[in-house]
Design an enzyme around this catalytic site. Structure first.
Site, PDB file in Angstrom:
ATOM      1  N   GLN A  99     -18.445  21.081   3.651  1.00 53.62           N
ATOM      2  CA  GLN A  99     -18.679  19.881   4.460  1.00 53.62           C
ATOM      3  C   GLN A  99     -17.703  19.770   5.620  1.00 53.62           C
ATOM      4  O   GLN A  99     -16.710  20.502   5.708  1.00 53.62           O
ATOM      5  CB  GLN A  99     -18.572  18.636   3.584  1.00 53.62           C
ATOM      6  CG  GLN A  99     -17.231  18.478   2.893  1.00 53.62           C
ATOM      7  CD  GLN A  99     -17.240  17.333   1.889  1.00 53.62           C
ATOM      8  OE1 GLN A  99     -16.632  16.286   2.143  1.00 53.62           O
ATOM      9  NE2 GLN A  99     -17.911  17.527   0.762  1.00 53.62           N
ATOM     10  N   HIS A 101     -16.222  16.477   8.548  1.00 55.55           N
ATOM     11  CA  HIS A 101     -16.212  15.048   8.880  1.00 55.55           C
ATOM     12  C   HIS A 101     -16.156  14.863  10.392  1.00 55.55           C
ATOM     13  O   HIS A 101     -15.498  15.634  11.097  1.00 55.55           O
ATOM     14  CB  HIS A 101     -15.008  14.362   8.242  1.00 55.55           C
ATOM     15  CG  HIS A 101     -14.901  14.577   6.768  1.00 55.55           C
ATOM     16  ND1 HIS A 101     -15.914  14.262   5.899  1.00 55.55           N
ATOM     17  CD2 HIS A 101     -13.895  15.090   6.002  1.00 55.55           C
ATOM     18  CE1 HIS A 101     -15.545  14.559   4.659  1.00 55.55           C
ATOM     19  NE2 HIS A 101     -14.329  15.067   4.703  1.00 55.55           N
ATOM     20  N   GLU A 136      -8.418  13.287   5.799  1.00 51.53           N
ATOM     21  CA  GLU A 136      -8.024  13.210   4.400  1.00 51.53           C
ATOM     22  C   GLU A 136      -6.907  14.190   4.079  1.00 51.53           C
ATOM     23  O   GLU A 136      -6.701  15.183   4.793  1.00 51.53           O
ATOM     24  CB  GLU A 136      -9.221  13.436   3.476  1.00 51.53           C
ATOM     25  CG  GLU A 136      -9.891  14.782   3.616  1.00 51.53           C
ATOM     26  CD  GLU A 136     -11.207  14.868   2.840  1.00 51.53           C
ATOM     27  OE1 GLU A 136     -11.984  13.882   2.859  1.00 51.53           O
ATOM     28  OE2 GLU A 136     -11.462  15.913   2.222  1.00 51.53           O
ATOM     29  N   HIS A 275     -14.761  22.617   5.208  1.00 45.61           N
ATOM     30  CA  HIS A 275     -13.917  22.809   4.041  1.00 45.61           C
ATOM     31  C   HIS A 275     -14.720  22.585   2.765  1.00 45.61           C
ATOM     32  O   HIS A 275     -15.803  21.992   2.785  1.00 45.61           O
ATOM     33  CB  HIS A 275     -12.727  21.841   4.067  1.00 45.61           C
ATOM     34  CG  HIS A 275     -13.128  20.391   4.058  1.00 45.61           C
ATOM     35  ND1 HIS A 275     -13.484  19.715   5.211  1.00 45.61           N
ATOM     36  CD2 HIS A 275     -13.241  19.493   3.048  1.00 45.61           C
ATOM     37  CE1 HIS A 275     -13.788  18.464   4.913  1.00 45.61           C
ATOM     38  NE2 HIS A 275     -13.657  18.308   3.595  1.00 45.61           N
ATOM     39  N   ARG A 294     -22.911  17.974   5.614  1.00 43.93           N
ATOM     40  CA  ARG A 294     -22.833  19.105   4.700  1.00 43.93           C
ATOM     41  C   ARG A 294     -23.336  20.393   5.350  1.00 43.93           C
ATOM     42  O   ARG A 294     -24.294  20.376   6.111  1.00 43.93           O
ATOM     43  CB  ARG A 294     -23.608  18.799   3.422  1.00 43.93           C
ATOM     44  CG  ARG A 294     -22.981  17.654   2.632  1.00 43.93           C
ATOM     45  CD  ARG A 294     -23.791  17.219   1.433  1.00 43.93           C
ATOM     46  NE  ARG A 294     -23.074  16.166   0.706  1.00 43.93           N
ATOM     47  CZ  ARG A 294     -23.129  14.890   1.006  1.00 43.93           C
ATOM     48  NH1 ARG A 294     -23.882  14.478   2.015  1.00 43.93           N
ATOM     49  NH2 ARG A 294     -22.437  14.006   0.313  1.00 43.93           N
TER      50      ARG A 294
END
Length: 414
Positions: A99, A101, A136, A275, A294
């Site tokens: 995926q 972001h 994240e 990642h 994804r």
């Protein structure tokens, strides 16, 4: 200071034992993938009602009733009347989806577009659940395997060529002949848009070859991995293929760096970096968003055109972080994001208590041993945190921590 009661999410890729072991509970036999700590509407932590009576209320409701009192004016000015981060314990026993972001502008644009087109919020093909980005940080509690960022194109070509699979040869040629960004984009596009049955055959052949190469060096007495520079990566890709047979994402994964974190090491993931987490137990903190695009390794929707708009097609070495010791005893994980800051305290018996004060809210999580958290200057209100337990500390409150254990502290970086 409020002790948190947290929800554990039972995603299929989760470990059946890691989170129960952390919490000291009996395994149920079902996967337990993520324990959420925070005020995310999908599974907010619960706290005892401060008015007494034994009832429990959602932390999101507590914050909603007094945002400035709970979060502090600085956090509210920067991010609005909501906790801007979500803290998790993540326990992977099999690979998560590959995926990426979006950045903040992409998220705002994508969310506005889907809202304007009337795409239902719960539609399986919806890409943007909110208008926020999702940087994240994952800190390993055990050895933790993952894939992160594109390899240099020439290195990816060598890795694919080493499999000696005919279906991969066109990708090898592109990676060696085109400029790096162009080559990575062209190969990922070709992999994700290929005829499904033909790609499934290529994936099966590549997986079999990777499995053999993963044992390189073992036959002549050397340790596995010594006979081939990519042996550990081949082992990871072979494992991915066993969990997702025939999935094009297996070949996409081979374009990425394999990384193994040791306990205490962390991986920072910014916007546009593809990642996947593979295996292990860790503490994860992120901006409070659900936006995920994804690339594969999933039965869920893959929007190739939108994915290609968001992915950064450049070689990116894994951003592995080691904590930096501060004068206050904190071991900090430095990241460029403002929504969160994560630090670790390794506490020893008899040592001076550590004062944790902040103008912004804090969540404290004990991951080893036992920690006493006490409001400064007060005997009442102190809490003992055993392994797996956590508390929410409102903005402006100072807490002193001591004991024999490891404590993670999440707060807002502004």
């Amino acid at each position: 200071m409020d002790r948190l009661t947290n929800t554990v999410r039972p995603y299929a890729w989760g470990s059946t034992t890691a989170i129960p072991e952390l919490l000291g509970t009996e395994p149920t036999g079902e996967p337990q993938a993520e324990m959420w700590m925070g005020a995310h509407p999908g599974a907010p932590s619960r706290v005892a009602d401060r008015s007494g009576g034994g009832a429990y209320v959602a932390l999101s409701d507590v914050i909603g009733a007094d945002p400035e009192g709970e979060l502090g004016p600085e956090s509210v000015r920067a991010f609005g009347p909501r906790l801007p981060f979500l803290l998790k314990v993540l326990a992977a026993a099999s690979p998560l989806s590959l995926q990426v972001h979006p950045d903040l502008s992409q998220a705002k644009e994508g969310y506005a577009d889907e809202e304007a087109r009337g795409v239902p919020a719960d539609a399986p093909h919806r890409n943007y659940k909110d208008a926020n980005h999702k940087p994240e940080l994952l800190c390993a509690l055990t050895p933790f395997d993952g894939l992160c960022g594109f390899r240099p194109a020439e290195e990816a070509a060598d890795l694919l060529a080493g499999l000696e699979v005919n279906g991969l040869k066109p990708f090898v040629d592109i990676l060696r002949a085109r400029p790096e960004g162009e080559a990575l984009r062209e190969v990922l596009t070709a992999v994700l848009t290929a005829e499904r049955e033909e790609m499934a055959r290529t994936v099966a052949e590549a997986a079999a070859a990777a499995s053999k190469l993963a044992d390189g060096g073992a036959a002549d007495g050397r340790e596995p991995g010594q006979g081939n520079p990519h042996a550990r990566a081949y082992a990871a890709y072979a494992s991915v293929a066993r969990h997702y047979p025939g999935d094009p994402g297996v070949i996409a994964a081979m374009l990425l760096n394999y990384v193994r974190l040791q306990p205490g090491e962390a991986l920072y993931l910014g916007a546009g970096v593809p990642h996947a987490y593979l295996d292990g137990l860790g503490v994860e903190i992120m901006a409070n968003s659900d936006n995920v695009l994804r690339c594969g390794l999933t039965p869920k929707h893959v929007d190739v055109p939108e994915l290609l708009r968001v992915v950064r097609f450049e070689a990116t070495p894994p951003a592995v972080l080691r904590p930096e010791a501060g004068p206050d005893g904190a071991e900090r994980y430095e990241t460029p994001t403002d929504e969160f800051a994560l630090s670790r305290y390794v506490l020893a018996p008899g040592a001076e208590p550590r004062a944790l004060g902040a103008r912004t809210p804090q969540i404290l999580l004990c991951t080893e041993g036992s920690v006493l958290a006490a409001p400064t200057g007060e005997e009442a209100g102190q809490l003992v945190l055993e392994k797996g337990q956590s508390v929410f500390v409102p903005a402006g409150e100072q807490v002193r921590v001591s004991g024999d254990g490891t404590l993670f502290r999440a707060t807002v970086a502004v």
